[in-house]
Design a protein around this motif. Structure first.
Motif, PDB file in Angstrom:
ATOM      1  N   ARG A  63      -1.600   4.995  -0.480  1.00 53.01           N
ATOM      2  CA  ARG A  63      -1.938   3.665   0.024  1.00 53.01           C
ATOM      3  C   ARG A  63      -1.875   3.681   1.546  1.00 53.01           C
ATOM      4  NH1 ARG A  63       0.922  -1.059  -3.241  1.00 53.01           N
ATOM      5  NH2 ARG A  63       0.487  -1.999  -1.247  1.00 53.01           N
ATOM      6  N   SER A  64      -2.910   3.210   2.186  1.00 47.82           N
ATOM      7  CA  SER A  64      -2.906   3.153   3.645  1.00 47.82           C
ATOM      8  C   SER A  64      -2.137   1.934   4.148  1.00 47.82           C
ATOM      9  CB  SER A  64      -4.337   3.130   4.187  1.00 47.82           C
ATOM     10  OG  SER A  64      -5.002   1.991   3.701  1.00 47.82           O
ATOM     11  N   ASP A  65      -2.129   0.876   3.351  1.00 43.04           N
ATOM     12  CA  ASP A  65      -1.384  -0.311   3.749  1.00 43.04           C
ATOM     13  C   ASP A  65       0.080  -0.150   3.336  1.00 43.04           C
ATOM     14  OD1 ASP A  65      -2.232  -0.419   1.071  1.00 43.04           O
ATOM     15  OD2 ASP A  65      -1.844  -2.569   0.976  1.00 43.04           O
ATOM     16  N   PRO A  66       0.998  -0.605   4.173  1.00 45.91           N
ATOM     17  CA  PRO A  66       2.419  -0.464   3.853  1.00 45.91           C
ATOM     18  C   PRO A  66       2.840  -1.393   2.715  1.00 45.91           C
ATOM     19  CG  PRO A  66       2.123  -1.643   5.899  1.00 45.91           C
ATOM     20  CD  PRO A  66       0.778  -1.218   5.462  1.00 45.91           C
ATOM     21  N   ARG A  67       3.863  -0.985   2.001  1.00 49.87           N
ATOM     22  CA  ARG A  67       4.427  -1.814   0.929  1.00 49.87           C
ATOM     23  C   ARG A  67       5.494  -2.731   1.519  1.00 49.87           C
ATOM     24  NH1 ARG A  67       4.147   0.508  -4.609  1.00 49.87           N
ATOM     25  NH2 ARG A  67       2.760   2.277  -4.448  1.00 49.87           N
ATOM     26  N   VAL A  68       5.519  -3.963   1.066  1.00 48.88           N
ATOM     27  CA  VAL A  68       6.528  -4.927   1.501  1.00 48.88           C
ATOM     28  C   VAL A  68       7.730  -4.796   0.572  1.00 48.88           C
ATOM     29  CG1 VAL A  68       7.037  -7.371   1.835  1.00 48.88           C
ATOM     30  CG2 VAL A  68       4.776  -6.482   2.399  1.00 48.88           C
ATOM     31  N   ILE A  69       8.913  -4.611   1.166  1.00 51.52           N
ATOM     32  CA  ILE A  69      10.144  -4.453   0.393  1.00 51.52           C
ATOM     33  C   ILE A  69      11.107  -5.576   0.761  1.00 51.52           C
ATOM     34  CG2 ILE A  69      12.124  -2.962  -0.059  1.00 51.52           C
ATOM     35  CD1 ILE A  69      10.353  -0.608   0.647  1.00 51.52           C
ATOM     36  N   PRO A  70      11.500  -6.410  -0.200  1.00 48.45           N
ATOM     37  CA  PRO A  70      12.471  -7.474   0.092  1.00 48.45           C
ATOM     38  C   PRO A  70      13.878  -6.897   0.271  1.00 48.45           C
ATOM     39  CG  PRO A  70      11.805  -7.537  -2.215  1.00 48.45           C
ATOM     40  CD  PRO A  70      11.008  -6.451  -1.566  1.00 48.45           C
ATOM     41  N   LEU A  71      14.632  -7.458   1.209  1.00 45.07           N
ATOM     42  CA  LEU A  71      15.990  -7.012   1.498  1.00 45.07           C
ATOM     43  C   LEU A  71      16.970  -8.158   1.258  1.00 45.07           C
ATOM     44  CD1 LEU A  71      15.286  -5.240   4.904  1.00 45.07           C
ATOM     45  CD2 LEU A  71      15.509  -4.152   2.676  1.00 45.07           C
ATOM     46  N   ALA A  72      18.184  -7.807   0.848  1.00 44.66           N
ATOM     47  CA  ALA A  72      19.211  -8.828   0.654  1.00 44.66           C
ATOM     48  C   ALA A  72      19.662  -9.410   1.989  1.00 44.66           C
ATOM     49  CB  ALA A  72      20.408  -8.229  -0.083  1.00 44.66           C
ATOM     50  N   HIS A  73      19.760  -8.554   3.016  1.00 39.99           N
ATOM     51  CA  HIS A  73      20.166  -8.984   4.346  1.00 39.99           C
ATOM     52  C   HIS A  73      19.100  -8.527   5.339  1.00 39.99           C
ATOM     53  CE1 HIS A  73      24.047  -9.873   2.608  1.00 39.99           C
ATOM     54  NE2 HIS A  73      24.050  -8.669   2.082  1.00 39.99           N
TER      55      HIS A  73
END
Length: 193
Positions: A63-73
Motif C-alpha cells: 500500500r502506498s498510502d499509510p495506515r492509520v493506527i489509533p493510540l490509547a495515548h
C-alpha cells in the motif's frame, strides 16, 4: 498445556508474555532516563522508544498510502504542541467553524491557496513544518498534499492525518484524529515506526 485462543496473540506468543515484555522495556527505559538525568549537565534528552514489527507474510502488493493506527495515548500533546489544519478554500469558513464548535487545540488553519501562495517556497514550507508538531488535512484535499508539501514532510514523518471536516461532532472527530498515528508499509518483512 494449551492456552485459550483469547490468551494468544498468534500461535506462539501469549498476551501475558507480551504485556510482561512491554512493562520490562518501559521499566528499563525509565531507569536509563533517570541515570541520564543525574549524569548529564543539562539533563536528559526527550525519551523515545522505537517499535519494530516483524511480519510473517510479505504481501505482493504494498500500500502506498499509510495506515492509520489509533493510540490509547496521543504522541503529540495538543496543550504543548501546535496543531495545523490544512483545509479546502475558503479557509475563513473553517476558522469560523472551529470557533463556533469551540475547538481551541487547532492553532493554525491554512487553505490550499495559501499553501500554494504564501508557503510556495522551500524555506516558507520548512518554517511551517518546524512551527507545528502535527498536521491535519481535510480529506477532500488530502490527495494534493504530496505535491504541495514536498518530500521533506514525509521524511520527517509529519505527513498530515486526514480528517472529515463535515463530521457531525467535529470536536470529538478531531480529538480522535490527534490520537492516531500513521504507519508506512515497506517491501521487506519489518515495519519501522
Amino acid at each position: 498445556m494449551a492456552m485459550a485462543k483469547n490468551e494468544l496473540i498468534d500461535s506462539h506468543v501469549s498476551s501475558k508474555n507480551t504485556q510482561a515484555a512491554i512493562e520490562a522495556i518501559l521499566k528499563h527505559a525509565s531507569k536509563q532516563h533517570e541515570l541520564e538525568e543525574e549524569t548529564e549537565i543539562l539533563g536528559a534528552n526527550e525519551q523515545r522508544i522505537s517499535l519494530s514489527i516483524g511480519k510473517k507474510k510479505i504481501r505482493d502488493i504494498i500500500r502506498s498510502d499509510p495506515r492509520v493506527i489509533p493510540l490509547a495515548h496521543p504522541i503529540i500533546d495538543p496543550r504543548r504542541t501546535s496543531i495545523c489544519l490544512i483545509v479546502k478554500d475558503p479557509q475563513r469558513e473553517y476558522k469560523d467553524l472551529l470557533e463556533k464548535e469551540n475547538i481551541k487545540f487547532v492553532g493554525r488553519v491554512v487553505g490550499v491557496s495559501k499553501l500554494k501562495g504564501k508557503f510556495r517556497g522551500f524555506e516558507e514550507r520548512r518554517q511551517l513544518l518546524a512551527a507545528n508538531g502535527l498536521f491535519l488535512v481535510d480529506d477532500r484535499v488530502a490527495a494534493l498534499m504530496p505535491k504541495l508539501l514536498g518530500s521533506m514532510w514525509f521524511k520527517t514523518k509529519k505527513q498530515p492525518l486526514p480528517v472529515n471536516m463535515g463530521a457531525k461532532d467535529l470536536k470529538s472527530h478531531l480529538e480522535r484524529a490527534i490520537n492516531n498515528t500513521l504507519m508506512n508499509e515497506n517491501k521487506g518483512h519489518t515495519v519501522y515506526e
